[in-house]
Write a protein that holds these residues in place. Structure first.
Motif, PDB file in Angstrom:
ATOM      1  N   HIS A 102       0.823  -1.204   0.000  1.00 11.58           N
ATOM      2  CA  HIS A 102       0.000   0.000   0.000  1.00 11.58           C
ATOM      3  C   HIS A 102       0.864   1.265   0.000  1.00 11.58           C
ATOM      4  CE1 HIS A 102      -3.300  -2.709   0.852  1.00 11.58           C
ATOM      5  NE2 HIS A 102      -2.626  -3.176   1.894  1.00 11.58           N
ATOM      6  N   PRO A 103       1.664   1.454  -1.050  1.00 13.17           N
ATOM      7  CA  PRO A 103       2.516   2.650  -1.081  1.00 13.17           C
ATOM      8  C   PRO A 103       1.694   3.919  -1.303  1.00 13.17           C
ATOM      9  CG  PRO A 103       2.600   1.529  -3.177  1.00 13.17           C
ATOM     10  CD  PRO A 103       1.782   0.652  -2.260  1.00 13.17           C
ATOM     11  N   SER A 104       2.229   5.013  -0.846  1.00  8.91           N
ATOM     12  CA  SER A 104       1.575   6.295  -1.104  1.00  8.91           C
ATOM     13  C   SER A 104       1.753   6.657  -2.577  1.00  8.91           C
ATOM     14  CB  SER A 104       2.177   7.390  -0.222  1.00  8.91           C
ATOM     15  OG  SER A 104       3.491   7.675  -0.624  1.00  8.91           O
ATOM     16  N   PRO A 105       0.874   7.488  -3.100  1.00 10.55           N
ATOM     17  CA  PRO A 105       1.019   7.914  -4.501  1.00 10.55           C
ATOM     18  C   PRO A 105       2.342   8.633  -4.765  1.00 10.55           C
ATOM     19  CG  PRO A 105      -1.159   8.497  -3.673  1.00 10.55           C
ATOM     20  CD  PRO A 105      -0.354   8.005  -2.495  1.00 10.55           C
ATOM     21  N   GLN A 133      -2.371  13.484   5.255  1.00 11.55           N
ATOM     22  CA  GLN A 133      -1.311  12.544   4.880  1.00 11.55           C
ATOM     23  C   GLN A 133      -1.139  11.474   5.953  1.00 11.55           C
ATOM     24  OE1 GLN A 133       0.875  12.263   2.098  1.00 11.55           O
ATOM     25  NE2 GLN A 133      -0.733  13.563   1.247  1.00 11.55           N
ATOM     26  N   GLN A 134      -1.170  11.893   7.209  1.00 16.67           N
ATOM     27  CA  GLN A 134      -0.958  10.939   8.300  1.00 16.67           C
ATOM     28  C   GLN A 134      -2.155  10.000   8.456  1.00 16.67           C
ATOM     29  OE1 GLN A 134       2.114  11.244   8.491  1.00 16.67           O
ATOM     30  NE2 GLN A 134       1.937  13.329   7.735  1.00 16.67           N
ATOM     31  N   GLN A 135      -3.358  10.525   8.274  1.00 22.35           N
ATOM     32  CA  GLN A 135      -4.547   9.661   8.352  1.00 22.35           C
ATOM     33  C   GLN A 135      -4.545   8.658   7.192  1.00 22.35           C
ATOM     34  OE1 GLN A 135      -6.516   9.492  11.050  1.00 22.35           O
ATOM     35  NE2 GLN A 135      -5.006  10.974  11.789  1.00 22.35           N
ATOM     36  N   ALA A 136      -4.124   9.088   6.028  1.00 22.34           N
ATOM     37  CA  ALA A 136      -4.032   8.180   4.885  1.00 22.34           C
ATOM     38  C   ALA A 136      -2.964   7.114   5.128  1.00 22.34           C
ATOM     39  CB  ALA A 136      -3.731   8.966   3.604  1.00 22.34           C
ATOM     40  N   LEU A 137      -1.854   7.510   5.731  1.00 19.07           N
ATOM     41  CA  LEU A 137      -0.803   6.560   6.066  1.00 19.07           C
ATOM     42  C   LEU A 137      -1.324   5.522   7.047  1.00 19.07           C
ATOM     43  CD1 LEU A 137       2.060   5.433   6.104  1.00 19.07           C
ATOM     44  CD2 LEU A 137       2.705   7.313   7.641  1.00 19.07           C
ATOM     45  N   ALA A 159      -4.360   4.551   7.464  1.00 16.01           N
ATOM     46  CA  ALA A 159      -5.316   3.692   6.756  1.00 16.01           C
ATOM     47  C   ALA A 159      -4.575   2.655   5.894  1.00 16.01           C
ATOM     48  CB  ALA A 159      -6.247   4.542   5.895  1.00 16.01           C
ATOM     49  N   ARG A 160      -3.498   3.087   5.226  1.00 18.52           N
ATOM     50  CA  ARG A 160      -2.729   2.157   4.404  1.00 18.52           C
ATOM     51  C   ARG A 160      -2.021   1.105   5.240  1.00 18.52           C
ATOM     52  NH1 ARG A 160       1.198   4.764   2.229  1.00 18.52           N
ATOM     53  NH2 ARG A 160       0.709   6.867   2.880  1.00 18.52           N
ATOM     54  N   LEU A 161      -1.541   1.493   6.415  1.00 13.77           N
ATOM     55  CA  LEU A 161      -0.875   0.539   7.310  1.00 13.77           C
ATOM     56  C   LEU A 161      -1.848  -0.485   7.876  1.00 13.77           C
ATOM     57  CD1 LEU A 161       1.466   2.978   9.242  1.00 13.77           C
ATOM     58  CD2 LEU A 161       2.217   1.072   7.781  1.00 13.77           C
ATOM     59  N   GLN A 162      -3.099  -0.102   8.008  1.00 11.13           N
ATOM     60  CA  GLN A 162      -4.091  -0.991   8.609  1.00 11.13           C
ATOM     61  C   GLN A 162      -4.963  -1.697   7.571  1.00 11.13           C
ATOM     62  OE1 GLN A 162      -5.635   2.152  11.115  1.00 11.13           O
ATOM     63  NE2 GLN A 162      -4.617   1.305  12.911  1.00 11.13           N
ATOM     64  N   ALA A 163      -4.713  -1.440   6.301  1.00  6.73           N
ATOM     65  CA  ALA A 163      -5.500  -2.073   5.240  1.00  6.73           C
ATOM     66  C   ALA A 163      -5.173  -3.562   5.170  1.00  6.73           C
ATOM     67  CB  ALA A 163      -5.205  -1.406   3.891  1.00  6.73           C
ATOM     68  N   GLU A 164      -6.162  -4.312   4.815  1.00  8.32           N
ATOM     69  CA  GLU A 164      -5.962  -5.775   4.689  1.00  8.32           C
ATOM     70  C   GLU A 164      -5.474  -6.127   3.315  1.00  8.32           C
ATOM     71  OE1 GLU A 164      -6.189  -8.058   7.160  1.00  8.32           O
ATOM     72  OE2 GLU A 164      -6.464  -6.345   8.457  1.00  8.32           O
TER      73      GLU A 164
END
Length: 131
Positions: A65-68, A120-124, A126-131
């Motif tokens: 889940h990398p950032s854009p 940015q931090q909330q998106a990070l 979310a990406r760290l906790q994505a399944e």
């Protein structure tokens, strides 16, 4: 701190961390940066906070889940790497620590781009906790 933008690699400390990781990609480097932020009971200074966010971005990328705006030079470094659940959880705790008790957060709070930095931090997270 030399800051260019509100993205997590857009400052000197994070860029230096990313370059060092690119040259020597290993889980221990990530663990050290994340543990420094997550496990401290003290206030985080800017360098440690910026490195923790960069390490968390790398963990998110390893998880798929990398950032854009993930640094192209790091893509090869993370290919084939794996992280365990403990490191992913540590990354979440480190981001939360940076957002709640750091000089970096205070600096951004005084900026016109604070909302974007928070997003940015909330998106990070979310990406760290994505399944």
């Amino acid at each position: 701190m030399g800051t260019w933008d509100y993205h997590n690699f857009d400052n000197d400390d994070a860029a230096d961390f990313a370059e060092n990781f690119r040259l020597n990609p290993n889980e221990a480097t990530l663990y050290e940066a994340l543990a420094t932020a997550a496990e401290t009971e003290d206030y985080l200074e800017i360098p440690e906070a910026a490195e923790a966010l960069a390490a968390a971005e790398i963990v998110a990328a390893i998880l798929g889940h990398p950032s854009p705006d993930f640094l192209p030079g790091l893509t090869l470094a993370v290919n084939g790497m794996e992280v365990d659940d403990d490191l992913a959880d540590l990354a979440v705790e480190a981001v939360k620590a940076v957002v709640s008790k750091s000089e970096l957060q205070e600096e951004w709070a005084a900026s016109a781009d604070y909302t974007q930095w928070q997003q940015q931090q909330q998106a990070l997270l979310a990406r760290l906790q994505a399944e």
